[in-house]
Structures are given as structure tokens and as C-alpha cells.
Write a protein that holds these residues in place. Structure first.
Motif, mmCIF file in Angstrom:
data_model
loop_
_atom_site.group_PDB
_atom_site.id
_atom_site.type_symbol
_atom_site.label_atom_id
_atom_site.label_comp_id
_atom_site.label_asym_id
_atom_site.label_seq_id
_atom_site.Cartn_x
_atom_site.Cartn_y
_atom_site.Cartn_z
ATOM 1 N N GLN A 54 -0.967 31.600 -43.094
ATOM 2 C CA GLN A 54 0.307 31.010 -42.650
ATOM 3 C C GLN A 54 1.135 32.015 -41.853
ATOM 4 O OE1 GLN A 54 1.151 27.821 -42.613
ATOM 5 N NE2 GLN A 54 -0.810 27.360 -43.609
ATOM 6 N N ASN B 102 2.632 30.678 -33.152
ATOM 7 C CA ASN B 102 3.568 29.643 -32.672
ATOM 8 C C ASN B 102 4.789 30.245 -31.987
ATOM 9 O OD1 ASN B 102 1.892 27.596 -33.494
ATOM 10 N ND2 ASN B 102 2.871 27.349 -35.494
ATOM 11 N N ARG B 103 5.208 31.413 -32.443
ATOM 12 C CA ARG B 103 6.357 32.052 -31.785
ATOM 13 C C ARG B 103 5.998 32.465 -30.351
ATOM 14 N NH1 ARG B 103 7.386 33.659 -37.219
ATOM 15 N NH2 ARG B 103 6.230 35.621 -37.071
ATOM 16 N N THR C 245 -1.450 25.335 -35.071
ATOM 17 C CA THR C 245 -0.923 26.065 -33.903
ATOM 18 C C THR C 245 -1.246 25.360 -32.589
ATOM 19 O OG1 THR C 245 -2.928 27.440 -33.798
ATOM 20 C CG2 THR C 245 -1.093 28.306 -35.087
ATOM 21 N N ALA D 92 2.331 31.341 -37.942
ATOM 22 C CA ALA D 92 3.744 31.411 -37.548
ATOM 23 C C ALA D 92 3.915 32.352 -36.356
ATOM 24 C CB ALA D 92 4.593 31.877 -38.729
#
Length: 550
Positions: A180, A187-188, A246, A184
Motif C-alpha cells: 500500500q 499515485n502521487r 494505481t 500511494a
């Protein structure tokens, strides 16, 4: 930018940048983000629509940035995040997309997670990596860069796994919390506006959980880690989750470095619901060695072998999905040195091998300097190499019984430093790459091969134009591919067809003049790499000549 269709990446031409060696804007001998930004007009004129930048993240550079210490920090030698934002903004204005290298099989041993794992064996971060207790190494696996794949933790009877350098501890993908964190972070970057990723070593993320030893396969008493750690059962669960959490949310491009994938599994990787947009196929790229990692095991290949592998690759991928076509990258030697006989390593042959691969079905990738017809560097001592893998292969070659001279010869042929030398922009000292001594020696100090008045560069521009904006673009982008069998052994010929329109590609990859029976009368000739030398009235192809016609 306009809304992108679902498989928009089929229309792209991608240019790979090795940032350390592309263009130095501040005179420290190291290429940087502002250096890339300065050369955007060059890339626009070449015609590329996307650039893939090798790792620019914070790193101690044991493996030239593929050992990441901070996924969301730019390494100071390349600049700052503000420099990256400017590059992204300027590239967008020119309609050039940017993809980054994503390395999530391992991190640097200087990454905060690993440092916390070492500092406290009871912390959650110990399970972010693969640690095994015991006084002896857990098994006899050899890392990809040589030596044991296990490194002892100082002051403990504990070892950690590293399938690459000991400074690159493997992440434990069995841990859902770690996964996870990775998603994250990805995705940023996508929120920031990158168009996607080339994904490094992704087939290594699933390890056999028995961690068993196997019979040794080398003089060192170790065995290649690949058969227990590469493309193992259960990897699909991780890759599906990665995509779902993603990539799928952003309509981005994903290019997997998926070595070790069997052709029967390609549908899972690049099919309609595959993990990635496309993957690199190394079956034909590694034609010169029996194993991608043991350079002293030379293959002594012939054109018929290369042709069979290329044909199998293209036909398999056509059934399954989409190809990422390449003849060079940051891990491969220069294609002209690898694919062409020493006596024919010239401008014409550079164009010949370019035309052979560029019009295949799939998205073409150009690696920096390839568009100039660059050759391998010749180094005379192992101390002149920077690449960790070159140094390992030199000593392993000698351990396998070869002389120092022979071991150095193998390394010169295959070294990853061959394509990592600074980009030659002109024929001045340091090739216009920098005002000062570069981090790695140039291929030539006053390069004869550079971007000024380059015949090969102009030929690449012509090929890009043919694929992207010509009357045959739709055939070259959307067409099917079929290889022709009634040709001489050293000739690779294929036909691209779309909506009953056809173009033919014929390339002589050998050193003899070959007689050809053309499938039909040549109506229109789009490419002839040897046009000043060949006689169109004769049905022959000169050595390394390539033609594309209707």
C-alpha cells in the motif's frame, strides 16, 4: 492536452534518456534535468512524442540510481523537484510526455525503511524486507551481480536478501502494508502528471517461500537466483493488485521489464486485461550471450537464429497484445557493435539495422546515441569501468578459467557502460556534453560520431516521420505483421498490412550480397539505406541494406 484514447500509447515514439550522460547544464560533468530541458527542441525535431528518463531519485548511486533511497526526492546531482516540474511543464508545451523508471523490487540500503529495519529488529520495517535468522546463509542463491544473494546484518545472526547488489535489499511483497505504501507513492507521481512508468525488474517481486538451495551452476558453488525468484507462481496476484490500485485509475502507459516470462504467459502480461501496456522481450536482444547475466558464455549466433527469435517474438506478441521494440537500452551494448560484422560497422549499416526494427509491429524505442549510430567504447583495463555488473563479470570470467585478456574482451563486448557514455553533441573535447571531465569517459574524446550533420540522425527523423505523419502511417502503426519465408537465410523480410494496404520490409543482416525475388513489383520505395550504392534494376540486397516499399 487533449483527452487520450484508451490505448493511446500505440501511437507513440519513445526516446530513452540516461540522465547522467545526456547533457550537463552546470559543468559538474554529470547530466541533469536542466540539461534535458535544454535539449527538448532536439527531441521535438527528432519527432519523438515521449521520453523515458532512467532513475532521477535520491540515491547513493551504487547501481546508477536503480538503488533508490527516496522515491519522492530528486537526487541533488540531477537538480531539484522544481527543476523536474519545469521540465514536465516545458515538455507538455511541446507535446512530449514523460515516463519515469519505477524500481519497486528493491530499494537502496540507505532508504529510510531499511535503516529503520536495521535499527530495530522488532519494528514493522523489518518485515518490509526479507530477513532470515541463522549463523549460515539461508541458501546458495547467486545474486544477479555475482556473489551470494544474502548479506549478513552486522552484530546479528541474521541475513537479508538482495537479488542485485548488496546495497539493494529486496522488498517483501508478501507484506500488504508495504504494498500500500508503494501504491500511494506511485499515485502521487501520476497525480503530478507523469504519463506512466517503465517498471524495472518487476518479474522478481515474488519469491519461492521455501527459500531452498539448488545444485550449483558455477565455479563459485552458487546457483543463479532466477529459477526461485523470477516470474514465480503467484506473481499475478501482486501484479493485478498493483494495476488495480494505481495504473488503471490514470489511463497511463506501463512498460514492464519482464525478463523470464514464458511466451505462453504473454496474454496475462499484455493481453486485453494484462498487467501492463507492453513489455520488453529480451529473447532476441540477448542473442549474443547464452545467459543475460553471464557474459563469458558467448552464443556465436547466426542471422537465422536472430531471425527465428525476432519472428517468434513478434508473432507471439501480435496474438497477445502490444510490443515495445528496441535494439539498445542502458543495459545493452551498442547495436551496431553487437549486430553488425566489424568490417561493416558504418553509417549505412546503422541505418539498416534501424529500419529492420523500427517498422516492426509495436511502439519503437530509441535509446540516446542510437540515432547517431554510436559504437561500443574500447577500454583497456577493468579500472576504467563504472558498471557494477561489468566488474563482476570480469572476475567471474577469470574464475571460470578465462585469461585476464579474454575476460576483459567479454566485458568490452557486453558492458553496460557502452551505452552509458556521455552523449556526443559535437566534436569538441567532451563532445559538447560538458565543459569539464565527464563522470564516465567518452566513447571518443573528440567524437567523430555526434549530432552535427549526422546521416544516421537524419535517417531516424525520416523513419519517425514515416511512422507518424506519412501516407503509410496507419499501416505502420495499426497493421498486422507477417514474416516472409521464401527469402535467403540472411534476409529478414516482413509485410505490414492494414485495410488491404501493404508495405514490405526487407533487410540483409549478413555480409554477402543476397539475390532477392520481390513479392511484387516495387510501386513506391519509402526507404533504401544504401541508395547511393545499390542498383534498383538488380534484384539484390547489399550487406546490411534495408528497404521499405509498397
Amino acid at each position: 492536452m487533449q483527452e487520450l484514447k484508451k490505448d493511446w500509447w500505440k501511437d507513440e515514439v519513445i526516446y530513452q534518456i540516461y540522465p547522467k550522460s545526456f547533457n550537463d547544464s552546470n559543468g559538474d560533468g554529470i547530466g541533469d534535468l536542466n540539461g534535458i530541458r535544454q535539449k527538448l527542441p532536439y527531441l521535438k525535431e527528432l519527432g519523438v512524442t515521449m521520453i523515458w528518463i532512467c532513475p532521477i531519485f535520491k540515491s547513493p548511486m551504487h547501481d546508477n540510481g536503480y538503488d533508490i533511497a527516496d522515491y519522492e526526492g530528486i537526487d541533488p546531482q540531477f537538480g531539484t523537484m522544481a527543476d523536474f516540474d519545469l521540465l514536465l511543464e516545458d515538455a507538455n508545451k511541446m507535446d512530449i510526455k514523460i515516463i519515469l523508471d519505477l524500481v519497486v523490487n528493491h530499494t537502496s540500503d540507505e532508504h529510510e525503511w531499511f535503516q529503520k529495519a536495521l535499527a530495530d529488529k522488532n519494528s514493522k520495517y523489518r518485515d518490509y524486507y526479507i530477513f532470515k535468522e541463522g549463523k549460515e546463509r539461508p541458501n546458495n542463491w547467486r545474486s544477479q551481480f555475482g556473489g551470494s544473494a544474502w548479506e549478513k546484518v552486522e552484530g546479528e545472526d541474521v541475513y537479508y536478501l538482495h537479488l542485485f547488489g548488496k546495497e539493494q535489499p529486496d522488498l517483501n511483497w508478501e507484506n500488504p502494508e508495504l504494498r500500500q505504501e508503494i501504491y500511494a507513492m506511485i499515485n502521487r507521481w501520476l497525480e503530478k502528471g507523469v504519463a506512466g512508468f517503465r517498471i524495472d525488474s518487476i518479474t522478481f517481486i515474488k519469491k519461492d517461500q521455501d527459500f531452498a538451495s539448488l545444485p550449483a551452476d558455477g565455479a563459485d558453488g552458487l546457483v543463479s537466483c532466477k529459477s526461485k525468484t523470477r516470474n514465480r507462481p503467484g506473481i499475478g496476484e501482486f501484479l493485478n493488485e498493483l494495476k488495480r490500485e494505481t495504473f488503471e485509475k490514470y489511463n497511463c502507459i506501463t512498460v514492464g521489464e519482464a525478463s523470464g516470462v514464458d511466451y505462453q504467459d504473454y496474454e496475462e502480461f499484455i493481453g486485453k486485461d494484462g498487467y501492463f501496456s507492453m513489455i520488453f522481450d529480451f529473447h532476441y536482444a540477448d542473442i549474443d550471450v547464452e545467459s543475460g547475466t553471464d557474459w563469458f558464455k558467448r552464443s556465436h549466433w547466426q542471422v537465422k537464429d536472430f531471425k527465428a527469435l525476432l519472428e517468434q517474438s513478434q508473432e507471439t506478441i501480435q496474438k497477445a497484445g502490444w510490443a515495445a521494440n528496441f535494439i539498445e537500452n542502458h543495459d545493452q551494448p551498442r547495436a551496431l557493435s553487437k549486430l553488425v560484422h566489424k568490417d561493416y560497422q558504418n553509417t549505412n549499416s546503422a541505418c539498416g539495422i534501424a529500419a529492420l526494427y523500427f517498422f516492426l509491429r509495436g511502439t519503437p524505442f530509441i535509446y540516446q546515441g542510437q540515432e547517431l549510430g554510436m559504437l561500443n567504447a574500447e577500454r583497456t583495463h577493468i579500472d576504467e569501468f563504472d558498471d557494477i555488473s561489468s566488474i563482476d563479470n570480469f572476475y567471474r570470467g577469470m574464475a571460470e578459467g578465462y585469461s585476464e585478456k579474454e575476460a576483459l574482451h567479454f566485458v568490452n563486448l557486453r558492458s553496460r557502460d557502452n551505452t552509458r557514455t556521455p552523449m556526443p553533441w559535437n566534436n569538441e573535447k567532451f563532445g559538447g556534453f560538458s565543459q569539464n571531465q565527464p563522470w564516465l569517459e567518452m566513447t571518443q574524446e573528440y567524437p567523430k560520431i555526434n549530432t552535427q550533420n549526422s546521416i544516421v540522425l537524419n535517417f531516424y527523423k525520416k523513419m519517425v516521420d514515416l511512422r507518424q505523419t506519412s501516407e503509410i502511417s496507419s499501416i505502420l502503426i495499426n497493421g498486422t505483421i507477417e514474416f516472409l519465408s521464401n527469402v535467403p537465410e540472411n534476409v529478414i523480410a516482413y509485410v505490414r498490412e492494414y485495410q488491404n494496404e501493404r508495405v514490405y520490409s526487407f533487410t540483409n543482416l549478413g555480409t554477402n550480397v543476397e539475390e532477392i525475388t520481390w513479392p511484387k513489383e516495387i510501386e513506391q520505395l519509402f526507404v533504401d539505406t544504401h541508395e547511393n550504392e545499390s542498383d534498383k534494376a538488380k534484384n539484390v540486397l547489399l550487406p546490411y541494406q534495408s528497404v521499405l516499399f509498397k
